[in-house]
Write a protein that holds these residues in place. Structure first.
Motif, mmCIF file in Angstrom:
data_model
loop_
_atom_site.group_PDB
_atom_site.id
_atom_site.type_symbol
_atom_site.label_atom_id
_atom_site.label_comp_id
_atom_site.label_asym_id
_atom_site.label_seq_id
_atom_site.Cartn_x
_atom_site.Cartn_y
_atom_site.Cartn_z
ATOM 1 N N LYS A 1 37.869 -4.915 -12.762
ATOM 2 C CA LYS A 1 38.070 -6.125 -12.166
ATOM 3 C C LYS A 1 39.517 -6.513 -12.282
ATOM 4 C CE LYS A 1 34.092 -7.243 -10.786
ATOM 5 N NZ LYS A 1 32.982 -6.016 -11.276
ATOM 6 N N TYR A 2 40.108 -6.279 -13.461
ATOM 7 C CA TYR A 2 41.410 -6.602 -13.853
ATOM 8 C C TYR A 2 41.786 -5.790 -14.687
ATOM 9 C CZ TYR A 2 39.527 -10.192 -17.190
ATOM 10 O OH TYR A 2 38.560 -10.108 -18.289
ATOM 11 N N ILE B 1 33.780 -8.209 -16.424
ATOM 12 C CA ILE B 1 33.575 -9.410 -17.036
ATOM 13 C C ILE B 1 32.331 -9.921 -15.571
ATOM 14 C CG2 ILE B 1 35.159 -10.375 -17.984
ATOM 15 C CD1 ILE B 1 35.577 -11.480 -15.219
ATOM 16 N N LYS C 1 31.539 -12.852 -11.225
ATOM 17 C CA LYS C 1 32.183 -13.973 -10.565
ATOM 18 C C LYS C 1 33.380 -14.274 -9.890
ATOM 19 C CE LYS C 1 29.851 -16.042 -14.091
ATOM 20 N NZ LYS C 1 30.617 -17.588 -15.059
ATOM 21 N N SER D 1 36.790 -16.213 -9.119
ATOM 22 C CA SER D 1 37.436 -17.457 -9.108
ATOM 23 C C SER D 1 36.949 -18.716 -7.857
ATOM 24 C CB SER D 1 38.563 -17.752 -9.793
ATOM 25 O OG SER D 1 38.932 -17.235 -8.040
ATOM 26 N N SER D 2 36.628 -19.761 -7.379
ATOM 27 C CA SER D 2 36.283 -20.403 -7.184
ATOM 28 C C SER D 2 37.595 -21.193 -6.116
ATOM 29 C CB SER D 2 36.343 -22.092 -7.599
ATOM 30 O OG SER D 2 37.112 -23.274 -8.608
ATOM 31 N N VAL D 3 38.573 -20.127 -6.438
ATOM 32 C CA VAL D 3 39.963 -20.763 -5.484
ATOM 33 C C VAL D 3 39.744 -19.319 -4.342
ATOM 34 C CG1 VAL D 3 41.762 -21.086 -5.770
ATOM 35 C CG2 VAL D 3 41.045 -20.164 -7.849
ATOM 36 N N GLY D 4 40.069 -19.757 -3.232
ATOM 37 C CA GLY D 4 40.711 -19.123 -2.164
ATOM 38 C C GLY D 4 39.580 -17.685 -1.842
ATOM 39 N N ASP D 5 39.814 -16.700 -2.310
ATOM 40 C CA ASP D 5 39.515 -15.573 -2.161
ATOM 41 C C ASP D 5 39.112 -14.776 -3.161
ATOM 42 O OD1 ASP D 5 41.512 -14.284 0.705
ATOM 43 O OD2 ASP D 5 39.301 -15.317 0.793
ATOM 44 N N GLY D 6 39.815 -15.725 -4.288
ATOM 45 C CA GLY D 6 39.258 -14.676 -5.193
ATOM 46 C C GLY D 6 39.857 -13.239 -5.297
ATOM 47 N N SER D 7 39.732 -12.272 -6.843
ATOM 48 C CA SER D 7 40.578 -11.214 -5.892
ATOM 49 C C SER D 7 39.565 -10.310 -6.520
ATOM 50 C CB SER D 7 41.900 -11.097 -7.380
ATOM 51 O OG SER D 7 41.729 -11.380 -8.545
ATOM 52 N N GLU E 1 47.540 -13.205 -16.393
ATOM 53 C CA GLU E 1 45.426 -12.365 -16.712
ATOM 54 C C GLU E 1 46.516 -11.425 -18.287
ATOM 55 O OE1 GLU E 1 45.047 -10.674 -12.784
ATOM 56 O OE2 GLU E 1 44.117 -8.689 -13.862
ATOM 57 N N GLU F 1 43.428 -22.460 -12.145
ATOM 58 C CA GLU F 1 42.615 -22.198 -10.911
ATOM 59 C C GLU F 1 44.095 -23.976 -10.110
ATOM 60 O OE1 GLU F 1 38.709 -22.818 -11.356
ATOM 61 O OE2 GLU F 1 38.956 -20.747 -10.583
ATOM 62 N N ALA G 1 45.330 -16.524 -4.374
ATOM 63 C CA ALA G 1 44.411 -17.104 -4.762
ATOM 64 C C ALA G 1 43.878 -15.352 -6.495
ATOM 65 C CB ALA G 1 43.606 -16.557 -3.757
ATOM 66 N N GLY H 1 43.005 -16.334 -9.686
ATOM 67 C CA GLY H 1 41.581 -16.890 -9.926
ATOM 68 C C GLY H 1 41.113 -15.571 -10.651
ATOM 69 N N ALA H 2 41.710 -15.080 -10.832
ATOM 70 C CA ALA H 2 41.677 -13.201 -11.370
ATOM 71 C C ALA H 2 41.711 -13.755 -12.547
ATOM 72 C CB ALA H 2 42.581 -11.438 -10.926
ATOM 73 N N ARG I 1 38.118 -16.856 -18.786
ATOM 74 C CA ARG I 1 36.850 -17.658 -18.634
ATOM 75 C C ARG I 1 36.195 -16.384 -19.305
ATOM 76 N NH1 ARG I 1 35.844 -18.381 -13.136
ATOM 77 N NH2 ARG I 1 37.113 -19.699 -13.055
#
Ligand SMILES: Nc1nc2c(ncn2[C@@H]2O[C@H](COP(=O)(O)OP(=O)(O)OP(=O)(O)O)[C@@H](O)[C@H]2O)c(=O)[nH]1
Ligand SMILES: [Mg+2]
Lengths: 201, 696
Positions: free
Chosen positions: A178-179, A186, A189, A191-197, B437, B490, B518, B521-522, B528
């Motif tokens: 995920k990262y 994790i 989910k 994120s709610s921004v655009g595409d998310g990664s 990140e 965000e 975006a 978002g990561a 989170r």
């Protein structure tokens, strides 16, 4: 929300002129562009494919091979799910540069990224790198290997489809990073921004 | 009746028969006579009709003759008309021939005048007149010239061509002389003559060359950085001056082109790019000179791994320089658009030519180098600044880590947008996402191990600690920062998209930018995750105390002396906890309290179902449960339902007699009949059979 279940980032790298842009355009638009100019910075294309009846959106980042764009292109390695390293089978120097590219990948990409070595331009008569040499190199460095011709549309579809299949399998096994690999999974989910990664939606 | 028939019918041998036959014959005679007289009477009218008919016939013949005459006449008229129209056509032709002849006569006269005049005008240095003559010659119909030759006149073309060439040589020489003398008026005057003699391109080349040579001088002046001051953007300023000089030269060329006697429309779109192509290399050379100096002066000196702030100034200047180059390219693109005397096709051809010029020119490559240099430096700045913030925050136990890194991230993103490059902004967004990140991950690591008592929640009977745990406050601050970090990431993505919108010249560029934004978002997800982890850790830290409270809550042997005080103890402890939590982690306090209380209640329920109660014990439990539910109603809404369930169970345990149990349950109690029976079974004085028989 768009109608797809998986989103994968695929990044193409390799020396200038090996045919990265041609491969991408062959796959996304089904054509071999005559007089394709050198890519400036990074180009961006999207194609949605279907794997096992599920929609998979491939976000394809076509980077410029020229040295002066390195500082731009390097920034795309990290979030890549798959990296396609391309050389030109009729041009020895593009093959000789592969170790340099691998160093770049080591330095900037996620260590779990899917890596594919591609020898392009198989249609050319003046081959300089025999198939097995490329294959050996790929095997030694733990990469998938494929020879393609953007011009003759050989193996191009297959290249991207296999990537989609492989990434989807990984995603389903929740192996997909995920990262920052050290963090572990994790809750999936985005994120709610655009595409998310993240890939899972 | 014929005679034979008559003879057969009647027997003429007898008198009687004869008589009969005779009478028959007579009767017939009468009839015949009658019809004869009838016919005769009709003959009269017939005759009359015949007469009229023959008269009419005569008249018809006359009409026919008249008609024939008329037809002949019409035919003749048509013939005449045809004749006339043919004549008119001939007349027209004749007239146009006359006009052509006249024009040719004019041409021939002019030709003579031109041939004679052009030499004279050249000799008299009256280049306007000479060019006028040549223009006149060029506008002549080739036929006129040919006709003149056919008539035996000496071929005027040779003379005129020779004259035109002489004139061109003169003009070029004069132009070069004027260039040397920098006689601007003469230059503009001479430039306008070139299109007239059909050599617009040559004029454009000469003018552009002149402008370029002028430009070289002014650019050399603009490109010298006299004083290398570290604190000022001397190179960017110098670059700005260079580009301003260049833009002025291009604009001047465009103006002169537009004002010169209109060249053939189809070549107008070729001339402007042609002029730019000649001028641009001079600009490119100046740009490269300044930028190379700038990059040499503003490079990273890695030996002094001191303060990332030391490169800030260089970053600002590099970004400014790059944006100036973009501004200049934008200016060039607009030159094609402001041309008013071009049609749409010519305009787009002109735009395309200019675009190719921009793409191929050295200044574009210089701009790419500047951007690359900027990005390398920006990455260093970002990494080092974030590292510094992380180190600082770790050393100080805590400070405003998230504030710091987001301040940095926002600064670098804004600066990258100020370069005017979508690719630059995208690259920095990617880097910023990575840095954030990393920061979220670091937070997560630090939040994984909370101090033993992060929040004051002493178990029942214990005094609240006199001094707070020293690690508590910093830890709680980090929890708050993790929550804020997700929100910030965000917000930053949205902000970046908005700010960089103006840079996108295509839908593709916009999509690229959005996708890179975006990526933040990561980072939000990392923050989170850190936050979730911290909440879990906090709940875990509060759990032992919560368990003791749960056990005390459902304790079957109450200390009957201080019933009231005892019942209030848990709400009071929770209130103290809530107050602390709301002050320390305002965003997460509710979730945290809800979690703690849910766990506490679950354990209380489990323990209650394993204990045995007397009525007194039940009453005490009910009092405590009611107080707790009342507090949960205001203090922890998430746990209200669960508290209600415990309250209902306690009410059952507190009934005087089993028969009262159904009334003790509040309406819509969150307890199933089976669960209610399980609860009632905990009362030592109720019999199981009675409970089973009870109607609930
Ligand atoms: N014969 C042959 N020529 C190819 C093939 N693929 C690409 N080319 C040619 O190779 C040249 C470079 O192709 P590009 O796709 O622009 O190369 P690139 O890797 O994108 O180059 P950069 O953008 O500068 O990094 C073009 O002239 C293509 O026509 C192929 O499969 N066969
Ligand atoms: Mg390319």
């Amino acid at each position: 929300m768009e109608d797809y279940k998986f989103l994968f980032k695929v990044v193409l790298v390799g020396n200038a002129g090996v045919g990265k842009t041609c491969l991408v355009r062959r796959f996304t638009q089904g054509l071999f562009p005559p007089g394709q100019g050198a890519t400036i910075g990074v180009d961006f294309m999207i194609k949605t494919v279907e794997v096992d009846g599920e929609k998979v959106k491939l976000q394809i980042w076509d980077t410029a091979g020229q040295e002066r764009f390195r500082s731009i292109t390097q920034s795309y390695y990290r979030s890549a799910h798959a990296l396609i390293l391309v050389y030109d089978i009729s041009c020895q120097p593009t093959f000789d540069c592969l170790p340099d590219w691998l160093r770049e990948i080591e330095e900037y990409a996620n260590n779990k990224v899917l890596r594919i070595l591609v020898g392009n331009k198989t249609d050319r008569e003046d081959r300089e790198i025999p198939r097995h040499i490329g294959e050996d190199f790929a095997q030694r460095h733990g990469m998938y290997f494929l020879e393609t011709s953007a011009k003759e549309a050989e193996n191009v579809e297959r290249l991207f489809m296999e990537i989609a299949v492989e990434l989807m399998e990984q995603a389903k096994c929740k192996e997909l990073p995920k990262y920052d690999g050290s963090l572990g999974p994790i809750n999936g989910k985005t994120s709610s921004v655009g595409d998310g990664s993240c890939c899972l939606r | 009746m014929s005679l034979t028939l008559l003879l057969e019918k009647y027997d003429v041998s007898t008198e009687d028969g004869l008589q009969k036959a005779l009478s028959e014959i007579e009767k017939e005679e009468c009839e015949v006579n009658e019809s004869l007289s009838n016919a005769l009477s009709r003959a009269c009218t017939l005759e009359g009709r015949l007469r009229t008919a023959s008269q009419a016939y005569c008249k018809l013949g006359e009409v026919r003759n008249d008609a024939q005459v008329a037809a002949d006449m019409v035919e003749k008229t048509a013939l005449l008309a045809r004749d006339v129209s043919a004549k008119v056509r001939q007349l027209d032709l004749a007239r146009s021939r006359v006009a052509e002849c006249q024009r040719r006569v004019h041409d021939l006269i002019d030709l003579r005048v031109c041939s004679a005049g052009v030499d004279a005008a050249i000799r008299a240095h009256d280049y306007e007149t000479a060019a006028g003559h040549v223009a006149r010659f060029l506008s002549m119909e080739p036929g006129s010239v040919a006709a003149a030759r056919a008539r035996g006149a000496p071929d005027p073309r040779r003379d005129m061509d020779a004259a035109a060439n002489t004139l061109r040589d003169h003009l070029v020489r004069k132009f070069e002389e004027a260039s040397k003398k920098e006689d601007e008026a003469a230059i503009e005057r001479l430039f306008k003559l070139f299109p007239q003699i059909g050599r617009a391109e040559e004029g454009v080349d000469l003018l552009s060359k002149y402008l370029a040579s002028q430009l070289e001088v002014s650019i050399r002046r603009a490109a010298t950085v006299s004083e290398l001051r570290g604190d000022a953007a001397v190179f960017a300023d110098s670059l700005t001056r260079v580009l301003e000089c260049g833009a002025a030269a291009v604009e001047r060329a465009r103006r002169l082109l537009a004002s010169a006697a209109a060249p053939p429309a189809q070549s107008a779109h070729v001339l402007l790019p042609r002029a730019v192509a000649v001028i641009q290399p001079t600009i490119c050379a100046g740009v490269r000179r300044v930028c190379q100096e700038m990059m040499a002066a503003r490079k990273l000196v890695l030996t002094d791994k001191a303060d990332p702030l030391s490169v800030e100034h260089a970053l600002g200047e590099l970004a400014l320089a790059h944006s100036r180059l973009q501004l200049y390219f934008g200016f060039l693109r607009r030159r094609a658009e402001v041309e008013s005397n071009m049609d749409e096709a010519a305009k787009s051809a002109c735009s395309e030519a200019i675009e190719n010029l921009i793409l191929g020119c050295d200044a574009t490559r210089t701009a790419q180098d500047v951007l690359s240099h900027y990005l390398t430096l920006e990455r260093y700045y970002l990494e080092e600044s974030v590292n510094k913030a992380l180190k600082l925050s770790a050393a100080a136990g805590s400070c405003s880590l998230v504030d710091d890194v987001f301040f940095i991230a926002r600064k670098v993103i804004r600066r990258s947008i100020s370069t005017g490059s979508v690719d630059g902004a995208c690259a920095v967004l990617n880097e910023a996402g990575a840095a954030l990140e990393r920061c979220g991950a670091a937070l997560r690591r630090r939040l994984a191990a909370p101090p033993p008592e992060p929040l004051p929640f002493p178990p029942p009977g214990a005094r609240p600690p006199a001094a707070r745990e020293p690690g508590a406050a910093p830890y709680l601050q980090l929890v708050g920062e993790a929550a804020a970090g997700a929100e910030w990431a965000e917000r930053l993505a949205g902000e970046a998209c908005r700010d960089a919108e103006a840079l996108c010249r295509s839908e593709r560029a916009r999509a690229k930018l959005r996708s890179c934004a975006a990526g933040l978002g990561a980072a939000a997800a990392a923050f989170r995750a850190a936050h979730e982890l911290a909440l879990g850790a906090l709940r875990a830290a509060l759990a032992p105390s919560a368990h003791q409270w749960a056990d005390a809550l459902v304790d079957p042997d109450p200390d009957s002396e201080e019933l009231d005080e005892e019942a209030n103890a848990l709400p009071a402890a929770l209130e103290a906890l809530a107050e602390e939590a709301r002050a320390a982690v305002p965003h997460s306090a509710d979730a945290l309290l809800g979690g703690v209380l849910a766990e506490l209640l679950a354990r209380a329920e489990r323990t209650m179902l394993r204990s045995a109660y007397s009525r007194a014990g039940g009453l005490a439990l009910e009092r405590r449960a009611r107080r707790l539910a009342a507090w949960a109603g205001g203090g922890a809404p998430a746990a209200r339902e669960r508290a209600g369930a415990l309250c209902a169970a306690a009410a059952l345990l507190a009934v005087e007699r089993l028969a009262h149990a159904p009334d003790a349950l509040p309406p819509r109690a969150p307890l199933s009949p089976a669960a209610a029976r399980d609860v009632l079974a905990r009362r030592t004085d109720f019999k199981l059979e009675d409970i089973k028989r009870l109607k609930l």
